[in-house]
Design an enzyme around this catalytic site. Structure first.
Site, PDB file in Angstrom:
ATOM      1  N   ASP A  43      14.857  -0.587   2.771  1.00 42.07           N
ATOM      2  CA  ASP A  43      14.901   0.485   3.770  1.00 42.07           C
ATOM      3  C   ASP A  43      14.824  -0.070   5.186  1.00 42.07           C
ATOM      4  OD1 ASP A  43      14.261   3.638   4.198  1.00 42.07           O
ATOM      5  OD2 ASP A  43      13.079   2.456   5.602  1.00 42.07           O
ATOM      6  N   TYR A  48      15.097   0.268  14.183  1.00 35.78           N
ATOM      7  CA  TYR A  48      14.275  -0.917  13.896  1.00 35.78           C
ATOM      8  C   TYR A  48      14.889  -2.173  14.529  1.00 35.78           C
ATOM      9  CZ  TYR A  48      12.186   1.969  10.116  1.00 35.78           C
ATOM     10  OH  TYR A  48      11.590   2.963   9.379  1.00 35.78           O
ATOM     11  N   LYS A  77      19.144   4.586   8.837  1.00 29.63           N
ATOM     12  CA  LYS A  77      18.894   5.901   9.439  1.00 29.63           C
ATOM     13  C   LYS A  77      19.424   5.924  10.863  1.00 29.63           C
ATOM     14  CE  LYS A  77      14.286   5.367   7.393  1.00 29.63           C
ATOM     15  NZ  LYS A  77      13.958   3.949   7.585  1.00 29.63           N
ATOM     16  N   HIS A 110      16.778  10.290  11.082  1.00 17.50           N
ATOM     17  CA  HIS A 110      15.435   9.701  11.163  1.00 17.50           C
ATOM     18  C   HIS A 110      14.364  10.688  11.653  1.00 17.50           C
ATOM     19  CE1 HIS A 110      13.534   5.468  11.835  1.00 17.50           C
ATOM     20  NE2 HIS A 110      12.612   6.307  11.451  1.00 17.50           N
TER      21      HIS A 110
HETATM   22  N1  LIG Z   1      11.060   7.336   8.380  1.00 19.56           N
HETATM   23  C1  LIG Z   1      10.104   6.934   9.191  1.00 19.56           C
HETATM   24  O1  LIG Z   1       9.863   7.530  10.257  1.00 19.56           O
HETATM   25  C2  LIG Z   1       9.287   5.743   8.828  1.00 19.56           C
HETATM   26  C3  LIG Z   1       8.099   5.454   9.525  1.00 19.56           C
HETATM   27  C4  LIG Z   1       7.353   4.342   9.147  1.00 19.56           C
HETATM   28  C5  LIG Z   1       7.776   3.555   8.095  1.00 19.56           C
HETATM   29  N2  LIG Z   1       8.957   3.822   7.432  1.00 19.56           N
HETATM   30  C6  LIG Z   1       9.421   2.976   6.299  1.00 19.56           C
HETATM   31  O2  LIG Z   1       8.365   2.826   5.337  1.00 19.56           O
HETATM   32  C7  LIG Z   1       8.086   1.428   5.173  1.00 19.56           C
HETATM   33  C8  LIG Z   1       6.613   1.209   4.856  1.00 19.56           C
HETATM   34  O3  LIG Z   1       5.793   1.715   5.892  1.00 19.56           O
HETATM   35  P1  LIG Z   1       5.016   0.802   6.951  1.00 19.56           P
HETATM   36  O4  LIG Z   1       5.709  -0.510   7.027  1.00 19.56           O
HETATM   37  O5  LIG Z   1       4.883   1.554   8.201  1.00 19.56           O
HETATM   38  O6  LIG Z   1       3.547   0.641   6.381  1.00 19.56           O
HETATM   39  P2  LIG Z   1       2.804   0.334   4.984  1.00 19.56           P
HETATM   40  O7  LIG Z   1       3.785  -0.131   3.966  1.00 19.56           O
HETATM   41  O8  LIG Z   1       1.921   1.495   4.700  1.00 19.56           O
HETATM   42  O9  LIG Z   1       1.828  -0.843   5.398  1.00 19.56           O
HETATM   43  C9  LIG Z   1       2.269  -2.110   5.761  1.00 19.56           C
HETATM   44  C10 LIG Z   1       1.047  -2.936   6.162  1.00 19.56           C
HETATM   45  O10 LIG Z   1       0.225  -3.177   5.030  1.00 19.56           O
HETATM   46  C11 LIG Z   1       0.051  -4.583   4.851  1.00 19.56           C
HETATM   47  N3  LIG Z   1       0.078  -4.811   3.402  1.00 19.56           N
HETATM   48  C12 LIG Z   1       1.113  -4.613   2.562  1.00 19.56           C
HETATM   49  N4  LIG Z   1       0.771  -4.862   1.293  1.00 19.56           N
HETATM   50  C13 LIG Z   1      -0.534  -5.223   1.304  1.00 19.56           C
HETATM   51  C14 LIG Z   1      -1.439  -5.592   0.303  1.00 19.56           C
HETATM   52  N5  LIG Z   1      -1.092  -5.609  -0.986  1.00 19.56           N
HETATM   53  N6  LIG Z   1      -2.714  -5.917   0.676  1.00 19.56           N
HETATM   54  C15 LIG Z   1      -3.084  -5.883   1.980  1.00 19.56           C
HETATM   55  N7  LIG Z   1      -2.255  -5.541   2.980  1.00 19.56           N
HETATM   56  C16 LIG Z   1      -0.975  -5.218   2.640  1.00 19.56           C
HETATM   57  C17 LIG Z   1       1.185  -5.231   5.583  1.00 19.56           C
HETATM   58  O11 LIG Z   1       0.808  -6.497   6.108  1.00 19.56           O
HETATM   59  P3  LIG Z   1       1.694  -7.834   5.864  1.00 19.56           P
HETATM   60  O12 LIG Z   1       3.121  -7.520   6.196  1.00 19.56           O
HETATM   61  O13 LIG Z   1       1.062  -8.837   6.776  1.00 19.56           O
HETATM   62  O14 LIG Z   1       1.485  -8.172   4.405  1.00 19.56           O
HETATM   63  C18 LIG Z   1       1.413  -4.256   6.745  1.00 19.56           C
HETATM   64  O15 LIG Z   1       0.488  -4.516   7.787  1.00 19.56           O
HETATM   65  C19 LIG Z   1       8.541   0.819   6.509  1.00 19.56           C
HETATM   66  O16 LIG Z   1       8.696  -0.573   6.462  1.00 19.56           O
HETATM   67  C20 LIG Z   1       9.822   1.583   6.767  1.00 19.56           C
HETATM   68  O17 LIG Z   1      10.874   1.070   5.980  1.00 19.56           O
HETATM   69  C21 LIG Z   1       9.692   4.908   7.793  1.00 19.56           C
END
Ligand SMILES: NC(=O)c1ccc[n+]([C@@H]2O[C@H](COP(=O)([O-])OP(=O)(O)OC[C@H]3O[C@@H](n4cnc5c(N)ncnc54)[C@H](OP(=O)(O)O)[C@@H]3O)[C@@H](O)[C@H]2O)c1
Length: 288
Positions: A43, A48, A77, A110
């Site tokens: 994704d 981004y 998106k 988005h």
């Molecule tokens: N549509 C939208 O508006 C929207 C908004 C936000 C996100 N998204 C999508 O959703 C995806 C996921 O959301 P997100 O990236 O915001 O946050 P997330 O997946 O909730 O959290 C990512 C964070 O958690 C850490 N992490 C991951 N696995 C871990 C584990 N097993 N143990 C400890 N820490 C861990 C990562 O650190 P490290 O990388 O250092 O491991 C990073 O700091 C995004 O990448 C994006 O593709 C979409």
């Protein structure tokens, strides 16, 4: 990999890898490593700024025969200023070109701002032309999703929204099920907010199964029938987050997790003027 069938018959992996906030210079490697671990759903988004690098990671994995293009499910998106119909059509082409792909598996609007109906016409046309297999929306509240479904001929296949233990969206999920729109969770770990990874309740549940907090959270989403996107730049965490298909949370443990719901975003209110202002400024900055 468990899959979910969308309302247009397209099948997608239920667990995916997101590249939001991965620096450009790290994105290709992260995507390549994620595919190596087993992720098939990737994704990204125009805003981004790492679609090109995401495509490079995918290309390397395909060139090395780790995966075929057909086995992958790639999402992008378009952002607010990209919503007018013509601009949306151009943005889809731009995503394809930057990623070096002939088609995308999912394309989303988005944010629920801008000319979302113009954008939708462009997405529907791209779907008819075979440039995208599934189309959808993101960050639409249930009320807006219902209005959108009522005013469009082609129903969105997905609504990508924040879902995590602090903001569980249980009522929203019921509304989405009623309208046949699949919920996809962003920030399943709430990016670690409210000390998610050391939360006592989640840790205790994890201990019972020999699993980490991250694994409990993703498993909980799988059992709810929600598609989840997890992000990590570390291969060992990518593997940990992927290793969730060999256990099942009990009904009691699911109920305990339900008790953690704060019923509000761990990030921001999408309708707050400051937030919309931030979105608008962010887009204008990237256009410069
Ligand atoms: N549509 C939208 O508006 C929207 C908004 C936000 C996100 N998204 C999508 O959703 C995806 C996921 O959301 P997100 O990236 O915001 O946050 P997330 O997946 O909730 O959290 C990512 C964070 O958690 C850490 N992490 C991951 N696995 C871990 C584990 N097993 N143990 C400890 N820490 C861990 C990562 O650190 P490290 O990388 O250092 O491991 C990073 O700091 C995004 O990448 C994006 O593709 C979409």
């Amino acid at each position: 990999m468990k899959t979910i069938t969308l309302n247009n018959g397209v099948e997608m992996p239920q667990l995916g890898f997101g590249v939001y906030q991965i620096p450009n210079e790290e994105t290709a490697e992260a995507v390549y490593q994620a595919i190596k671990v087993g992720y098939r759903l990737i994704d990204t988004a125009s805003i981004y700024g790492n679609e090109k690098e995401t495509g490079e990671g995918i290309k390397r994995a395909i060139d090395e025969k780790l995966v075929t293009r057909e086995a992958l499910f790639v999402t992008s998106k378009l952002f607010i200023l990209q919503t007018p119909e013509e601009k949306a059509a151009d943005t889809i082409e731009q995503s394809l070109n930057l990623m070096g792909l002939e088609y995308l598996d999912l394309y989303l609007i988005h944010q629920p701002y801008g000319d979302v109906y113009g954008a939708w016409r462009a997405l529907v046309a791209a779907q008819k032309a075979g440039k995208v297999r599934a189309i959808g929306i993101s960050n639409f509240k249930s009320s807006k999703m219902i209005e959108f479904v009522g005013l469009t001929e082609v129903k969105p296949q997905i609504n990508q929204i924040e879902v995590n233990p602090w903001n569980q969206r249980i009522e929203d999920e019921v509304w989405h099920q009623k309208y046949g729109v699949q919920v996809e969770a962003w920030a399943p770990f709430a990016e670690g907010r409210h000390d998610l990874f050391t939360n006592e309740v989640l840790s205790e549940i994890g201990k019972k199964y020999g699993k980490s907090v991250g694994q409990v959270v993703l498993r909980w989403l799988m059992q709810r029938g929600i598609v989840a996107l997890a992000k990590s730049v570390r291969p060992e965490r990518m593997a940990e987050n992927f290793d969730i298909f060999d256990f099942e949370l009990s009904k009691e443990d699911i109920e305990t997790i339900t008790g953690l719901d704060m019923k509000e975003s761990a990030f921001f209110d999408h309708d707050a003027p400051q937030q919309v202002e931030w979105f608008m400024n962010r887009m204008l900055e990237t256009e410069k």
